[in-house]
Design an enzyme around this catalytic site. Structure first.
Site, PDB file in Angstrom:
ATOM      1  N   LYS A  35       0.843  -1.202   0.000  1.00  0.00           N
ATOM      2  CA  LYS A  35       0.000   0.000   0.000  1.00  0.00           C
ATOM      3  C   LYS A  35       0.880   1.254   0.000  1.00  0.00           C
ATOM      4  CE  LYS A  35      -0.301  -0.192   5.053  1.00  0.00           C
ATOM      5  NZ  LYS A  35      -1.114  -0.669   6.182  1.00  0.00           N
ATOM      6  N   ARG A 133     -10.800   0.233  14.290  1.00  0.00           N
ATOM      7  CA  ARG A 133     -10.677   1.032  13.064  1.00  0.00           C
ATOM      8  C   ARG A 133     -11.827   0.625  12.146  1.00  0.00           C
ATOM      9  NH1 ARG A 133      -4.769   1.390  10.299  1.00  0.00           N
ATOM     10  NH2 ARG A 133      -5.189  -0.786   9.741  1.00  0.00           N
ATOM     11  N   HIS A 163      -6.479  -7.043  12.672  1.00  0.00           N
ATOM     12  CA  HIS A 163      -5.235  -6.266  12.713  1.00  0.00           C
ATOM     13  C   HIS A 163      -4.913  -5.923  14.159  1.00  0.00           C
ATOM     14  CE1 HIS A 163      -2.020  -3.992  10.999  1.00  0.00           C
ATOM     15  NE2 HIS A 163      -2.482  -2.805  11.322  1.00  0.00           N
ATOM     16  N   ARG A 216       1.074 -11.068   6.988  1.00  0.00           N
ATOM     17  CA  ARG A 216       1.138  -9.860   6.146  1.00  0.00           C
ATOM     18  C   ARG A 216       2.441  -9.122   6.437  1.00  0.00           C
ATOM     19  NH1 ARG A 216      -4.078  -9.579   8.569  1.00  0.00           N
ATOM     20  NH2 ARG A 216      -3.498  -7.690   9.712  1.00  0.00           N
ATOM     21  N   TYR A 257      16.695  30.892   7.179  1.00  0.00           N
ATOM     22  CA  TYR A 257      15.530  31.681   7.615  1.00  0.00           C
ATOM     23  C   TYR A 257      15.432  31.778   9.128  1.00  0.00           C
ATOM     24  CZ  TYR A 257      13.602  31.199   2.864  1.00  0.00           C
ATOM     25  OH  TYR A 257      13.388  31.259   1.514  1.00  0.00           O
ATOM     26  N   CYS A 304      15.073  24.611   4.191  1.00  0.00           N
ATOM     27  CA  CYS A 304      14.293  25.421   3.241  1.00  0.00           C
ATOM     28  C   CYS A 304      13.494  24.490   2.323  1.00  0.00           C
ATOM     29  CB  CYS A 304      15.215  26.306   2.415  1.00  0.00           C
ATOM     30  SG  CYS A 304      16.375  27.272   3.391  1.00  0.00           S
ATOM     31  N   ASP A 306      13.906  23.953  -0.973  1.00  0.00           N
ATOM     32  CA  ASP A 306      14.691  23.238  -1.982  1.00  0.00           C
ATOM     33  C   ASP A 306      16.156  23.030  -1.587  1.00  0.00           C
ATOM     34  OD1 ASP A 306      12.395  23.811  -3.802  1.00  0.00           O
ATOM     35  OD2 ASP A 306      13.178  25.844  -3.541  1.00  0.00           O
TER      36      ASP A 306
HETATM   37  C1  LIG Z   1      -0.366  -1.659   6.881  1.00  0.00           C
HETATM   38  C2  LIG Z   1      -0.964  -2.931   7.326  1.00  0.00           C
HETATM   39  C3  LIG Z   1      -0.160  -4.064   7.539  1.00  0.00           C
HETATM   40  C4  LIG Z   1       1.353  -4.026   7.529  1.00  0.00           C
HETATM   41  O1  LIG Z   1       1.805  -3.497   8.758  1.00  0.00           O
HETATM   42  P1  LIG Z   1       3.355  -3.440   9.132  1.00  0.00           P
HETATM   43  O2  LIG Z   1       3.377  -2.854  10.505  1.00  0.00           O
HETATM   44  O3  LIG Z   1       3.988  -2.532   8.130  1.00  0.00           O
HETATM   45  O4  LIG Z   1       3.856  -4.822   9.060  1.00  0.00           O
HETATM   46  C5  LIG Z   1      -0.790  -5.258   7.811  1.00  0.00           C
HETATM   47  N1  LIG Z   1      -2.137  -5.336   7.899  1.00  0.00           N
HETATM   48  C6  LIG Z   1      -2.945  -4.257   7.734  1.00  0.00           C
HETATM   49  C7  LIG Z   1      -4.423  -4.424   7.846  1.00  0.00           C
HETATM   50  C8  LIG Z   1      -2.388  -3.019   7.449  1.00  0.00           C
HETATM   51  O5  LIG Z   1      -3.178  -1.949   7.302  1.00  0.00           O
END
Ligand SMILES: *Cc1c(COP(=O)(O)O)cnc(C)c1O
Length: 380
Positions: A35, A133, A163, A216, A257, A304, A306
């Site tokens: 992602k 979430r 998650h 994941r 600056y 800055c 750039d």
């Molecule tokens: C982003 C995400 C992950 C990966 O998480 P990491 O901490 O980068 O390993 C896994 N599962 C879900 C649902 C996520 O949103």
């Protein structure tokens, strides 16, 4: 002269997947999380590298991200982690993406999209075990969602996931509660579906107990494990620019600056072609360091848009055109995305993916890597 470049080492990605796989039985599938343009590394080259190195599935945040991978010819299963909505479900089903179903409404949209398109669609159930979430919180709600899905012959349930909110936290209690809740909420689901809960932190800390059917792989795959580990991950991203100007200043002279930095003694100052317009956070002003000729050089005054200035008094006869390492290794010294994140008061994730469109990407470490790189670069 070295222009500004973010260099991505695909060999490092492959190496990190191998490390992550060390404790995993062969039957466990590996899903590469790509992602946000693969955490700023480039979704297509990273996805291809992951699929060639033991990952069988990909995950993205939105249907648009998944569609871009399909456009590049990637055929593997791709899970959309977020809620796709009505429009997104149509795009997702038409591109053959797996949609996340976190509510009855999601089930309806997935089903209606498949029916309207006359296509089969796959979905994973998202179970909320404590992150709060998105997701289904109770068995009763799960039954209602399953009933809704059953009313669409076009929809196939292929997975269920949750998650963790605190897998990288010092205390394991919350994660263990979440896992127990996940086991309860997945009980009685059809056999043969993929159950998955582990992110990078959980792969490091809770294997093999929390392996389930798939893991994941996110931040660790890019070389930044979120918890202490003995394994030596390899950061995939380096960020280089160059010196544009060098001068001497005297005691009492201010730099940049707001005149926040005033020299206490004569010093040599280099100007660097990089600023917050390139994604180098201004929050790092007064704290950051860069590497020039293998020396750590303090960034002076405010960053800055750039350009920025650094103290090169100790670095020798630095000339315009010389390489500056913003993230990466130079001789014995190195600066990681975690260092830069600390100077900015954020996390490595945010530093890795804060790159502006004008920063070129180059790929190394795989046969034809520059071609895959160019492809993504020009595809934008
Ligand atoms: C982003 C995400 C992950 C990966 O998480 P990491 O901490 O980068 O390993 C896994 N599962 C879900 C649902 C996520 O949103």
């Amino acid at each position: 002269m070295i222009d500004m470049v973010r260099e991505i080492d695909l060999q490092a990605i492959a190496h990190n997947i191998l490390l992550l796989s060390e404790n995993l039985p062969d039957r466990v599938e590996r899903m590469a999380v790509v992602k946000a343009d693969a955490y700023g590394h480039g979704a297509v080259p990273v996805a291809r590298t992951a699929l060639q190195n033991g990952c069988s599935q990909l995950a993205v945040a939105t249907p648009q991200e998944g569609a871009a991978l399909r456009q590049a010819g990637i055929r593997s299963p791709i899970l959309v982690l977020g809620c796709a909505g009505r429009e997104g479900s149509l795009l997702g089903i038409s591109e053959g993406l797996t949609l996340t179903v976190a509510s009855e409404e999601d089930a309806l949209w997935a089903g209606e999209a498949a029916r309207q398109l006359g296509k089969q669609g796959c979905v994973h159930l998202k179970l909320d075990t404590g992150m709060h979430r998105i997701g289904i919180q109770t068995l009763a709600e799960r039954e209602r969602v399953l009933q809704k899905l059953k009313s669409y012959a076009e929809i196939q349930l292929t997975g269920a996931f949750t998650h963790f909110a605190d897998a990288d936290g010092a205390d394991d209690q919350y994660t263990r509660l979440q896992f127990a809740s996940f086991c309860r909420l997945t009980e009685g689901l059809p056999s043969g579906i993929l159950r998955h809960c582990a992110n990078s932190a959980a792969v490091e800390r809770y294997m093999p107990e929390m392996t389930m059917d798939m893991v994941r792989l996110g931040i660790s795959m890019y070389g930044y494990p979120p918890v202490d580990t003995k394994r030596v991950y390899c950061p995939a991203l380096s960020w280089y620019s160059h010196v544009t100007f060098v001068k001497d200043i005297q005691a009492g002279d201010a730099v940049s600056y707001g005149c926040t930095f005033v020299a206490e003694k004569p010093m040599r100052v280099a100007t660097i072609r990089c600023g917050y317009g390139d994604g180098y956070h201004r929050m790092a002003s007064g704290k950051a360091e860069v590497l020039i000729r293998g020396h750590r050089c303090r960034v002076l005054g405010r960053i800055c848009m750039d350009q920025m200035m650094a103290d090169v008094t100790q670095a020798g006869a630095v000339q315009p055109g010389e390489r500056v390492t913003l993230i990466g290794r130079d001789g014995e010294e190195s600066i990681t995305a975690e260092d830069l994140a600390r100077w900015c008061g954020t996390i490595s994730y945010e530093v890795l993916l804060s790159s502006a469109p004008r920063v070129h990407r180059e790929y190394i470490g795989a046969p034809g890597s520059n071609d895959i790189g160019k492809e993504t670069y020009y595809a934008k």
